[in-house]
Every structure is written in C-alpha cells, then in structure tokens.
Motif scaffolding. Sequence first.
Motif, PDB file in Angstrom:
ATOM      1  N   ASP A 220     -27.590 -21.206  -6.499  1.00 54.94           N
ATOM      2  CA  ASP A 220     -26.764 -20.405  -5.589  1.00 54.94           C
ATOM      3  C   ASP A 220     -27.555 -19.148  -5.227  1.00 54.94           C
ATOM      4  O   ASP A 220     -27.956 -18.393  -6.122  1.00 54.94           O
ATOM      5  CB  ASP A 220     -25.460 -20.040  -6.304  1.00 54.94           C
ATOM      6  N   TYR A 221     -27.782 -18.914  -3.948  1.00 55.58           N
ATOM      7  CA  TYR A 221     -28.552 -17.744  -3.489  1.00 55.58           C
ATOM      8  C   TYR A 221     -27.629 -16.758  -2.786  1.00 55.58           C
ATOM      9  O   TYR A 221     -26.763 -17.147  -2.002  1.00 55.58           O
ATOM     10  CB  TYR A 221     -29.675 -18.183  -2.543  1.00 55.58           C
ATOM     11  N   ILE A 222     -27.851 -15.472  -3.060  1.00 54.46           N
ATOM     12  CA  ILE A 222     -27.011 -14.428  -2.488  1.00 54.46           C
ATOM     13  C   ILE A 222     -27.892 -13.305  -1.935  1.00 54.46           C
ATOM     14  O   ILE A 222     -28.875 -12.899  -2.574  1.00 54.46           O
ATOM     15  CB  ILE A 222     -26.015 -13.892  -3.540  1.00 54.46           C
ATOM     16  N   HIS A 223     -27.557 -12.837  -0.750  1.00 52.65           N
ATOM     17  CA  HIS A 223     -28.331 -11.769  -0.125  1.00 52.65           C
ATOM     18  C   HIS A 223     -28.171 -10.476  -0.926  1.00 52.65           C
ATOM     19  O   HIS A 223     -27.084 -10.123  -1.376  1.00 52.65           O
ATOM     20  CB  HIS A 223     -27.867 -11.543   1.311  1.00 52.65           C
ATOM     21  N   VAL A 224     -29.268  -9.755  -1.080  1.00 50.18           N
ATOM     22  CA  VAL A 224     -29.270  -8.547  -1.888  1.00 50.18           C
ATOM     23  C   VAL A 224     -28.322  -7.483  -1.325  1.00 50.18           C
ATOM     24  O   VAL A 224     -27.731  -6.699  -2.075  1.00 50.18           O
ATOM     25  CB  VAL A 224     -30.712  -8.006  -2.047  1.00 50.18           C
ATOM     26  N   THR A 225     -28.120  -7.466  -0.014  1.00 47.67           N
ATOM     27  CA  THR A 225     -27.172  -6.507   0.565  1.00 47.67           C
ATOM     28  C   THR A 225     -25.734  -6.898   0.241  1.00 47.67           C
ATOM     29  O   THR A 225     -24.876  -6.038   0.034  1.00 47.67           O
ATOM     30  CB  THR A 225     -27.377  -6.402   2.088  1.00 47.67           C
ATOM     31  N   ASP A 226     -25.448  -8.187   0.179  1.00 47.85           N
ATOM     32  CA  ASP A 226     -24.133  -8.626  -0.294  1.00 47.85           C
ATOM     33  C   ASP A 226     -23.898  -8.151  -1.726  1.00 47.85           C
ATOM     34  O   ASP A 226     -22.798  -7.703  -2.072  1.00 47.85           O
ATOM     35  CB  ASP A 226     -24.018 -10.151  -0.231  1.00 47.85           C
ATOM     36  N   LEU A 227     -24.931  -8.252  -2.559  1.00 49.33           N
ATOM     37  CA  LEU A 227     -24.817  -7.739  -3.928  1.00 49.33           C
ATOM     38  C   LEU A 227     -24.497  -6.251  -3.925  1.00 49.33           C
ATOM     39  O   LEU A 227     -23.618  -5.783  -4.668  1.00 49.33           O
ATOM     40  CB  LEU A 227     -26.130  -7.960  -4.683  1.00 49.33           C
ATOM     41  N   ALA A 228     -25.220  -5.501  -3.111  1.00 43.91           N
ATOM     42  CA  ALA A 228     -25.008  -4.060  -3.039  1.00 43.91           C
ATOM     43  C   ALA A 228     -23.567  -3.731  -2.659  1.00 43.91           C
ATOM     44  O   ALA A 228     -22.940  -2.841  -3.241  1.00 43.91           O
ATOM     45  CB  ALA A 228     -25.980  -3.439  -2.038  1.00 43.91           C
ATOM     46  N   LYS A 229     -23.028  -4.465  -1.702  1.00 44.46           N
ATOM     47  CA  LYS A 229     -21.663  -4.188  -1.254  1.00 44.46           C
ATOM     48  C   LYS A 229     -20.636  -4.552  -2.311  1.00 44.46           C
ATOM     49  O   LYS A 229     -19.580  -3.902  -2.410  1.00 44.46           O
ATOM     50  CB  LYS A 229     -21.416  -4.904   0.067  1.00 44.46           C
ATOM     51  N   ALA A 230     -20.918  -5.559  -3.119  1.00 45.76           N
ATOM     52  CA  ALA A 230     -20.022  -5.877  -4.230  1.00 45.76           C
ATOM     53  C   ALA A 230     -19.982  -4.726  -5.231  1.00 45.76           C
ATOM     54  O   ALA A 230     -18.921  -4.368  -5.754  1.00 45.76           O
ATOM     55  CB  ALA A 230     -20.474  -7.165  -4.917  1.00 45.76           C
ATOM     56  N   HIS A 231     -21.142  -4.129  -5.483  1.00 52.73           N
ATOM     57  CA  HIS A 231     -21.183  -2.973  -6.387  1.00 52.73           C
ATOM     58  C   HIS A 231     -20.404  -1.795  -5.819  1.00 52.73           C
ATOM     59  O   HIS A 231     -19.739  -1.068  -6.561  1.00 52.73           O
ATOM     60  CB  HIS A 231     -22.632  -2.562  -6.653  1.00 52.73           C
ATOM     61  N   LEU A 232     -20.510  -1.599  -4.518  1.00 50.93           N
ATOM     62  CA  LEU A 232     -19.760  -0.508  -3.894  1.00 50.93           C
ATOM     63  C   LEU A 232     -18.259  -0.698  -4.074  1.00 50.93           C
ATOM     64  O   LEU A 232     -17.534   0.265  -4.404  1.00 50.93           O
ATOM     65  CB  LEU A 232     -20.091  -0.418  -2.402  1.00 50.93           C
ATOM     66  N   LEU A 233     -17.778  -1.912  -3.875  1.00 53.63           N
ATOM     67  CA  LEU A 233     -16.354  -2.179  -4.046  1.00 53.63           C
ATOM     68  C   LEU A 233     -15.926  -1.965  -5.491  1.00 53.63           C
ATOM     69  O   LEU A 233     -14.855  -1.392  -5.759  1.00 53.63           O
ATOM     70  CB  LEU A 233     -16.026  -3.606  -3.607  1.00 53.63           C
TER      71      LEU A 233
END
Length: 322
Positions: A220-233
Amino acid sequence: MILVVGGAGYIGSHFVKELVKTHDVVVLDNLSTGHRWAVDQKATFIEGDLGDADTVQRLFDTYTIEAVLHFAAFSLVSESVADPMKYYENNVIATFNLLKLMKDNHIDKFIFSSTAATYGTPDVELIDEHTVTAPINPYGHSKLMVEQMVKDLAYSYGLKYAVLRYFNAAGADETAEIGESHSPETHLIPLVLQHLLGQRSAISVYGTDYDTPDGTCIRDYIHVTDLAKAHLLALEGLLNGTLTASVYNLGNSHGYSVKEIIAMCEQVANKQANIQYIDRRAGDPAILVANAEKIYQELGWKAQFDLQTIIESAWAWHQKQF
C-alpha cells in the motif's frame, strides 16, 4: 509553538512544510539522516540530538511547547537486524528521555510516527488497528515498544496522544522543492526512478512466486503530503480536545504489486526499465495493505493522491536532483 523532532527528514520535512502555514514551529534534528535544506524557512531550526537531555530541556526552557511530534526514528529494517542496539538506543531510549522531559515540563500532547512493521507478517489482506502486532525485526519491535510506553504514560499520567502507523510513504511535495532523499536508498519507487535516470544499472525484484496475481509482493503506497495532512488533523484534534488517545493506520487501502509500480514508473518517465529477478528476501510478506477506515470515521482523513500522482511528483523531484 509546536515541536517537531526529526523535522529535517523525509516525512518530517513535508509535515513541517504544511504545519508552518498555521502554527509556529521549532524543529529539532541531528541531521544524521535529515537535511537542513529540507526544513521550511518559516520554522525555527535547532541542530541537536533527541537523546541529549540537556538540549531538549533547553528547548523546553526557551519555547512554550503545546505539542510534540516525533519523526526521529531510524527506519532501515536490514540495519536494525545488523545493529539492533543502535535502534533500541535511538528509537526507544531517546524517546523515553523525550517523554520523561515532556512529563517534567507538563507537556501532554504527543504524536508518534509509527509503522506497519509493528504488524509483522499478518495473515489478513486488509490490516486494521485490531490486527495482532507481531514485529519480526528490531525496527518493528522498537516502534511497538514506544507505542506501549506511550499508552502506559497516557494511563498513568494523562498523556494525550495519537500513534500513526504508516504503510509505504512515497512521492514529493507538489513544488518539487523537497522530496525523498535517503542514503542509502531502500524504497522501491525512488530506486526505480533513479534507475530510469541512469543512476542505477538495473532494478532488482525479489521474488516472483508469491501468491499474488503477478507473483510479486503487493504493498500500500501513500503520498507523503497525505501523511502530512493526517498529522495535521491529529494535531488539531489533540489541541482542541476532540482526540485524546488513538492509533490509526495511514494508507490508501489499495495495494500495488512490485511489477505494477515498475510499470507505472516506466509510463511516467516514458522509459524502459532493466529488471533483474532475484530470489525472495526472508520475511517479506506477500501482501501488506492498510484498512484506513478508522481515521476516516474519526478525523475525516482519506488519502487523496493516486499512484500515478504519487509517482509523477516523485519523478519531478528526482529529475531536479539529476
């Protein structure tokens, strides 16, 4: 002020780039694997080691810290097997020192960058947060130890936390100003793209006899910016009190085989790869795909970038470095 330890690394720097839009940020990083150029200029940067209690305490004395985000772990599985003490010292002991100083300084909000390696080799195709954690290497063990430590501190001292278990982070910021830059590089997408740029003679595929449609491993691959936004939430949830203690998987909930990744890289780069097929590596499970429904239901987060966009952003970054 938000403290980001390991904020000069791949994932940490992408998170900082998002965080500085809404918060004052201080980054602590020893630059052992991170890069000073990757830290957004709006953030305050301090070069120092997480395991140095005096450095961390001076930081707490200087800044009023509301929350701490931890991206400062070593993360190479093979290295953790060869040198487990390095991993337990940095990933466990240094994190213990950080958490102790947070407690002493009355800082009670913490987000931990964890990993799907805590699950080991599960026998399910979609991994949710209730899947048994059974790491198979010191890296995974070190991350799970910290997770347990965080849960115990939450129970006894009221620490508020979010543990975010990543699957395969990939891609680069849309500006191509920062991206994935490891030495040595071990991740599939940058390895393929470096090969297509002529920096590697071939790309190795380990095993073609897995119980998958094309015989190669699925991840499963996830974009690093998607990761960043999850941390923000997660951070906003801790700051506003709607989140107090939780573990979340971060992934696309869709898997791609090694052959599919290489084919997409070839399509994006419009180049043909030279592929070497090699025997399986010990301990590689056939399929690792996240069930990320929990974080969607609780925080409204869902991955936005598909595989082609992930690889296009990575290709733009690597072309700039070539």
